[in-house]
Scaffold this active site. Sequence first.
Site, PDB file in Angstrom:
ATOM      1  N   SER A 188      35.291 -45.748  -4.214  1.00  0.00           N
ATOM      2  CA  SER A 188      36.087 -45.272  -3.080  1.00  0.00           C
ATOM      3  C   SER A 188      37.142 -44.291  -3.544  1.00  0.00           C
ATOM      4  O   SER A 188      37.821 -43.688  -2.732  1.00  0.00           O
ATOM      5  CB  SER A 188      36.739 -46.454  -2.360  1.00  0.00           C
ATOM      6  OG  SER A 188      37.315 -47.324  -3.284  1.00  0.00           O
ATOM      7  N   GLU A 222      29.484 -42.255   3.616  1.00  0.00           N
ATOM      8  CA  GLU A 222      30.060 -40.964   3.238  1.00  0.00           C
ATOM      9  C   GLU A 222      29.305 -40.475   2.010  1.00  0.00           C
ATOM     10  O   GLU A 222      29.131 -41.233   1.056  1.00  0.00           O
ATOM     11  CB  GLU A 222      31.537 -41.205   2.856  1.00  0.00           C
ATOM     12  CG  GLU A 222      32.521 -40.312   3.513  1.00  0.00           C
ATOM     13  CD  GLU A 222      33.951 -40.709   3.158  1.00  0.00           C
ATOM     14  OE1 GLU A 222      34.204 -41.775   2.569  1.00  0.00           O
ATOM     15  OE2 GLU A 222      34.846 -39.919   3.479  1.00  0.00           O
TER      16      GLU A 222
END
Length: 388
Positions: A115, A148
């Site tokens: 992340s 993503e």
Amino acid sequence: MKILVVGSGTMGHGIAEVAAISGFDVKLVDISWEILNRAKEKMLESLKKLYEKGTIKDSPESIMSKIEMAVTYDVAKDIDIAIEAVPEIIDLKRKVFSELDRVAPQHAILATNTSSIPISDIAEITSRKEKVIGMHFFNPPPIMKLVEIIPSKYTSSDTINEIIELSKKMNKIPVRLKVEVPGFVSNRIYFRLLQEACREVEAKEATIEGIDSAARYKLRLPMGIFELADYVGLDVSLDLWNVIVSRGATDVKCSLFSEKVKLKELGVKSGKGFYNYPAGKYSKPELPKESDVKGSRLISLAVNEASWLIENKIVNANEIDTVMKYGFNFPQGLLEIADNLGLDSILYELEDIYSKGYSAYMPNALLKNMVNNGYIGRKSGKGFYEYS
Ligand code: 3HC
């Protein structure tokens, strides 16, 4: 297609579960059978919920039979794709990638669910930099639709396209960043929401419950901001914040999160964060229905960040809203909310907070121009979107 997931924590076992539901042959690797057995229980628990609701047609047991577990990388020798989801420690990620690079066949793509760690830094340890890519899932992976996709400066367009296709086959909605930025889109917006929530509480403008009530009942978000941080993990959230700031974003000094982490109150997983979670299980905190906190103030810094992402052509407004709707279950996109509240009100809040000495709130030029040109959202017919 054979998919290997490395790391069976919250994200890893969720990703393995999603891949198995989508019909792939899955291998799940971790460092001990004890950890893997815990992951198996969690996957079964989740699959049972989905089965009872009719979301999946195959029985939990038949889906579980598609997941082979292992404590060695030997299982990587015939895979097509690996998705790494180990803790956010760069040296650990690099070790995993060098092992994968050694064992996996040459054609295999190596993706990371990081992340916050730069994809290029991870890719550089391998001999197949063009086949390394960011594939960022959201918690809980079986529920959240977004993936993503973050290419590093080395990633080939074939790799990007294959991962976009894979995401679709996993029944996910992919959003691809044009270039990599620290924190990607999702966490750049998330950390700005955290910063403003934190600032308002530390400046005694609001209480934690007041912020969360406004998020839930005024903005209609699925969780309050502090509640979401508890859910994500306060250590993880603080790490994200620090990584994004250490890579150039302007900070908002606020110590609420670091104090909690020092006390080892990490949120849901430790049983206590800003709220209590007996037995380490998430349950909705009770919140007051009314709050003085202004929605436009609470999202102002996040909207400013979104505006920066658009200005820098990382993604467009629609992609930002897709991230927020499918990665965070917002009922509307952040920029749709901003348009509805009025970009003039958002700019007013930014200027007000900026004037108090918080430099991170300096209004973004694109946002300022829109307001100066009269594009203030739904009420003027044009803002981030056009309205007829
Ligand atoms: N597997 C299967 N089903 C699950 C599940 C799982 N892991 N987790 C929740 N569910 C189901 C529940 O069974 C429940 O089903 P029902 O409606 O049929 O009863 C439904 O989802 C809703 O769950 P709950 O009733 O427990 O609670 P909520 O209504 O609050 O929903 C939530 C929980 C789906 C997590 C919702 O609060 C939400 O969407 N919150 C936002 C989460 C979010 O923003 N995630 C992103 C975090 S950021 C991130 O991951 C990126 C990283 O880099 C930091």
